[in-house]
Motif scaffolding. Structure first.
Motif, PDB file in Angstrom:
ATOM      1  N   ILE A 294      90.103  -8.416 -10.243  1.00 17.83           N
ATOM      2  CA  ILE A 294      89.095  -7.880 -11.167  1.00 17.83           C
ATOM      3  C   ILE A 294      89.688  -8.038 -12.556  1.00 17.83           C
ATOM      4  O   ILE A 294      90.662  -7.367 -12.907  1.00 17.83           O
ATOM      5  N   ARG A 295      89.116  -8.897 -13.383  1.00 20.71           N
ATOM      6  CA  ARG A 295      89.756  -9.231 -14.662  1.00 20.71           C
ATOM      7  C   ARG A 295      88.711  -9.395 -15.771  1.00 20.71           C
ATOM      8  O   ARG A 295      87.679 -10.040 -15.576  1.00 20.71           O
ATOM      9  N   GLY A 296      88.997  -8.804 -16.912  1.00 17.94           N
ATOM     10  CA  GLY A 296      88.168  -9.008 -18.095  1.00 17.94           C
ATOM     11  C   GLY A 296      86.793  -8.400 -18.016  1.00 17.94           C
ATOM     12  O   GLY A 296      85.882  -8.819 -18.730  1.00 17.94           O
ATOM     13  N   CYS A 297      86.606  -7.387 -17.178  1.00 12.74           N
ATOM     14  CA  CYS A 297      85.284  -6.782 -16.992  1.00 12.74           C
ATOM     15  C   CYS A 297      85.137  -5.492 -17.809  1.00 12.74           C
ATOM     16  O   CYS A 297      86.128  -4.872 -18.192  1.00 12.74           O
ATOM     17  N   THR A 298      83.905  -5.110 -18.064  1.00 13.94           N
ATOM     18  CA  THR A 298      83.578  -3.795 -18.609  1.00 13.94           C
ATOM     19  C   THR A 298      82.972  -2.968 -17.484  1.00 13.94           C
ATOM     20  O   THR A 298      81.949  -3.358 -16.912  1.00 13.94           O
ATOM     21  N   ILE A 299      83.623  -1.845 -17.155  1.00 17.02           N
ATOM     22  CA  ILE A 299      83.179  -0.978 -16.066  1.00 17.02           C
ATOM     23  C   ILE A 299      82.881   0.378 -16.692  1.00 17.02           C
ATOM     24  O   ILE A 299      83.795   1.114 -17.082  1.00 17.02           O
ATOM     25  N   GLU A 300      81.600   0.715 -16.815  1.00 20.35           N
ATOM     26  CA  GLU A 300      81.255   1.860 -17.657  1.00 20.35           C
ATOM     27  C   GLU A 300      80.037   2.615 -17.159  1.00 20.35           C
ATOM     28  O   GLU A 300      79.160   2.067 -16.491  1.00 20.35           O
ATOM     29  N   GLU A 301      80.024   3.907 -17.464  1.00 20.52           N
ATOM     30  CA  GLU A 301      78.846   4.766 -17.317  1.00 20.52           C
ATOM     31  C   GLU A 301      78.319   4.807 -15.889  1.00 20.52           C
ATOM     32  O   GLU A 301      77.114   4.945 -15.663  1.00 20.52           O
ATOM     33  N   ASN A 302      79.224   4.696 -14.924  1.00 12.74           N
ATOM     34  CA  ASN A 302      78.816   4.834 -13.528  1.00 12.74           C
ATOM     35  C   ASN A 302      78.822   6.303 -13.120  1.00 12.74           C
ATOM     36  O   ASN A 302      79.536   7.124 -13.703  1.00 12.74           O
ATOM     37  N   GLY A 303      78.029   6.660 -12.097  1.00 17.39           N
ATOM     38  CA  GLY A 303      77.808   8.061 -11.752  1.00 17.39           C
ATOM     39  C   GLY A 303      78.950   8.726 -11.035  1.00 17.39           C
ATOM     40  O   GLY A 303      78.936   9.945 -10.839  1.00 17.39           O
ATOM     41  N   SER A 304      79.954   7.947 -10.610  1.00 19.85           N
ATOM     42  CA  SER A 304      81.178   8.509 -10.067  1.00 19.85           C
ATOM     43  C   SER A 304      82.336   7.718 -10.665  1.00 19.85           C
ATOM     44  O   SER A 304      82.413   7.585 -11.881  1.00 19.85           O
ATOM     45  N   CYS A 305      83.222   7.181  -9.835  1.00 21.10           N
ATOM     46  CA  CYS A 305      84.370   6.439 -10.345  1.00 21.10           C
ATOM     47  C   CYS A 305      83.966   5.044 -10.818  1.00 21.10           C
ATOM     48  O   CYS A 305      82.990   4.459 -10.327  1.00 21.10           O
ATOM     49  N   GLY A 306      84.768   4.518 -11.729  1.00 20.16           N
ATOM     50  CA  GLY A 306      84.531   3.143 -12.150  1.00 20.16           C
ATOM     51  C   GLY A 306      84.891   2.151 -11.072  1.00 20.16           C
ATOM     52  O   GLY A 306      84.126   1.228 -10.763  1.00 20.16           O
ATOM     53  N   LEU A 307      86.068   2.314 -10.452  1.00 24.31           N
ATOM     54  CA  LEU A 307      86.545   1.409  -9.396  1.00 24.31           C
ATOM     55  C   LEU A 307      87.349   2.213  -8.396  1.00 24.31           C
ATOM     56  O   LEU A 307      88.171   3.047  -8.774  1.00 24.31           O
ATOM     57  N   VAL A 308      87.115   1.961  -7.102  1.00 23.99           N
ATOM     58  CA  VAL A 308      87.795   2.675  -6.027  1.00 23.99           C
ATOM     59  C   VAL A 308      88.327   1.670  -5.018  1.00 23.99           C
ATOM     60  O   VAL A 308      87.671   0.668  -4.701  1.00 23.99           O
ATOM     61  N   THR A 309      89.543   1.917  -4.498  1.00 22.80           N
ATOM     62  CA  THR A 309      90.075   1.110  -3.409  1.00 22.80           C
ATOM     63  C   THR A 309      90.407   2.004  -2.217  1.00 22.80           C
ATOM     64  O   THR A 309      90.868   3.129  -2.383  1.00 22.80           O
ATOM     65  N   VAL A 310      90.177   1.473  -1.015  1.00 21.38           N
ATOM     66  CA  VAL A 310      90.564   2.137   0.230  1.00 21.38           C
ATOM     67  C   VAL A 310      90.920   1.054   1.244  1.00 21.38           C
ATOM     68  O   VAL A 310      90.126   0.130   1.477  1.00 21.38           O
ATOM     69  N   GLY A 311      92.110   1.126   1.833  1.00 21.25           N
ATOM     70  CA  GLY A 311      92.446   0.277   2.969  1.00 21.25           C
ATOM     71  C   GLY A 311      92.412  -1.208   2.692  1.00 21.25           C
ATOM     72  O   GLY A 311      92.046  -1.989   3.576  1.00 21.25           O
ATOM     73  N   CYS A 312      92.808  -1.629   1.500  1.00 23.76           N
ATOM     74  CA  CYS A 312      92.745  -3.032   1.127  1.00 23.76           C
ATOM     75  C   CYS A 312      94.115  -3.506   0.651  1.00 23.76           C
ATOM     76  O   CYS A 312      95.016  -2.698   0.430  1.00 23.76           O
ATOM     77  N   THR A 313      94.283  -4.814   0.451  1.00 30.13           N
ATOM     78  CA  THR A 313      95.595  -5.328   0.068  1.00 30.13           C
ATOM     79  C   THR A 313      95.456  -6.518  -0.872  1.00 30.13           C
ATOM     80  O   THR A 313      94.463  -7.244  -0.828  1.00 30.13           O
TER      81      THR A 313
END
Length: 392
Positions: A294-313
């Motif tokens: 995930i590179r060079g993005c704008t992650i904004e104004e979402n109703g919970s977290c901007g980005l979440v990881t679970v169980g990934c590599t």
């Protein structure tokens, strides 16, 4: 997957296509905040998606009976044009107009073809009550391109209240696919969905080598973009916004089916995109996802977290702006391994607790003072590398 109920902040309307590249480029401008100069983001030239192999034949759907008058069912006429392509394929052109589509039947693409919509062409789904329906379907195809115009779903006319699989574009078990320069909106399920095709008594066929560029996917009921069992996916210069209606309600959901049985999403790049105003997460990277950038993005104004990881590599999150999300900006959760977070700019996250004024600073590693912006929690987090990030 257990999707918690979360608060919703009403987002602004989705950015038109002519504006979202400009918005992404604003990230290149250095900001002077509190006496500290935030870093200038170095961004590559606009991505040019690949053109897929096909023949030179060009067919106009109007010559096969399509009317584009906004009332007639044009599904069969458009399909007739596709079926008329020779063995080496070609282009099916859809002129300006509104073409009503029976999404239960779908416009079914074939290999070696370009579905080219005029900028003023709209494919609009006819209301239905089906559990699964797709305006455009590419199943077990190769060398496919979809471009131009708009695809509008039937979320406001759906005939039942159940289901979540009414997509604008569904790519299933297909290779070498390009989706570009198109707006999709108002779907009962996803704007765009990538996944595998089942094969009787054999391994499923993954979607591979998929390029998505200069796309707006907005106001869809489930996701703007789902990446399921797929490999080698490039997503560039696009907007994924305002998902709302049925869980998970994310902008981009990287979540392969059947991860416990080996299902994966592998080598996915999300670059120079805007992910905003989705009811829950901006980006969800879930079990079975690996080698994700995930590179060079704008992650904004979402109703919970901007980005979440679970169980990934194999997760690389760099040079993004993460701001004004209702909960944590980036939340690294259990069983995430080999993850690096570098050179991102954070501010005004966990906004549901109120805004916080602070002097701009950079920080190598992690400290409790940035937990509203960046947090990790849970067992099985291994090889998490937080280098220098920027906060204001």
């Amino acid at each position: 997957m257990n999707h918690d109920a979360l608060e919703h902040i009403v987002p602004e309307e989705g950015t038109p296509r002519r504006k979202f590249l400009k918005n992404s480029l604003l990230l290149t401008v250095p900001a002077l905040v509190g006496g500290a100069l935030l870093p200038k983001v170095s961004m590559a030239a606009t991505y040019v998606p690949p053109t897929r192999m096909r023949g030179l034949t060009r067919l106009n759907v109007r010559n096969y009976g399509a009317l584009g008058n906004g009332t007639s069912d044009d599904t069969a006429a458009i399909q007739a044009a596709i079926n008329a392509l020779p063995s080496d394929g070609g282009t099916v052109y859809i002129p300006a107009g509104t073409y009503m589509i029976d999404a239960v039947k779908s416009i079914r693409l074939r290999s070696k073809m370009h579905l080219e919509l005029d900028p003023a062409a709209v494919l609009k789904a006819i209301p239905n009550g089906a559990e699964k329906a797709y305006v455009v379907l590419a199943s077990k195809c190769t060398d496919v391109e979809i471009s131009g115009g708009q695809i509008i779903g039937e979320r406001y006319g759906h005939l039942v209240t159940t289901g979540e699989w009414g997509h604008a574009i569904f790519i299933r078990g297909s290779q070498r696919v390009t989706i570009r320069d198109i707006r999709v909106a108002d779907c009962y399920g996803d704007g765009i969905s990538l996944g595998a095709a089942p094969v009787w008594q054999s391994a499923p066929i993954y979607s591979e080598d998929v390029a998505i560029a200069n796309v707006v996917s907005t106001n869809n009921r489930r996701q703007a973009l789902t990446i399921g069992r797929a490999k080698y996916v490039q997503v560039h210069d696009s907007e994924f916004s305002n998902s709302n209606g049925v869980k998970p309600e994310t902008g981009i959901d990287i979540e392969p089916d059947m991860p416990d049985e080996g299902g994966i999403a592998d080598r996915i790049t999300i670059k120079n995109c805007v992910i905003r105003g989705n009811r829950t997460y901006g980006i969800n990277i879930f079990k079975g996802a690996r080698n994700i950038t995930i590179r060079g993005c704008t992650i904004e104004e979402n109703g919970s977290c901007g980005l979440v990881t679970v169980g990934c590599t194999g997760i690389y999150i760099a040079v993004n702006t993460v701001r004004r999300n209702s909960a944590t900006g980036i939340f690294i959760q259990y069983d995430t391994t080999n993850c690096q977070i570098s050179q991102n700019t954070f501010y005004d996250n966990y906004l549901r607790l109120g805004d916080v004024d602070r002097t701009a600073f950079s920080l190598y590693g992690w400290d409790k003072k940035v937990e509203r912006d960046l947090l990790y929690r849970g067992e099985g987090i291994v090889d998490l590398r937080i280098t220098t990030n920027y906060y204001r």
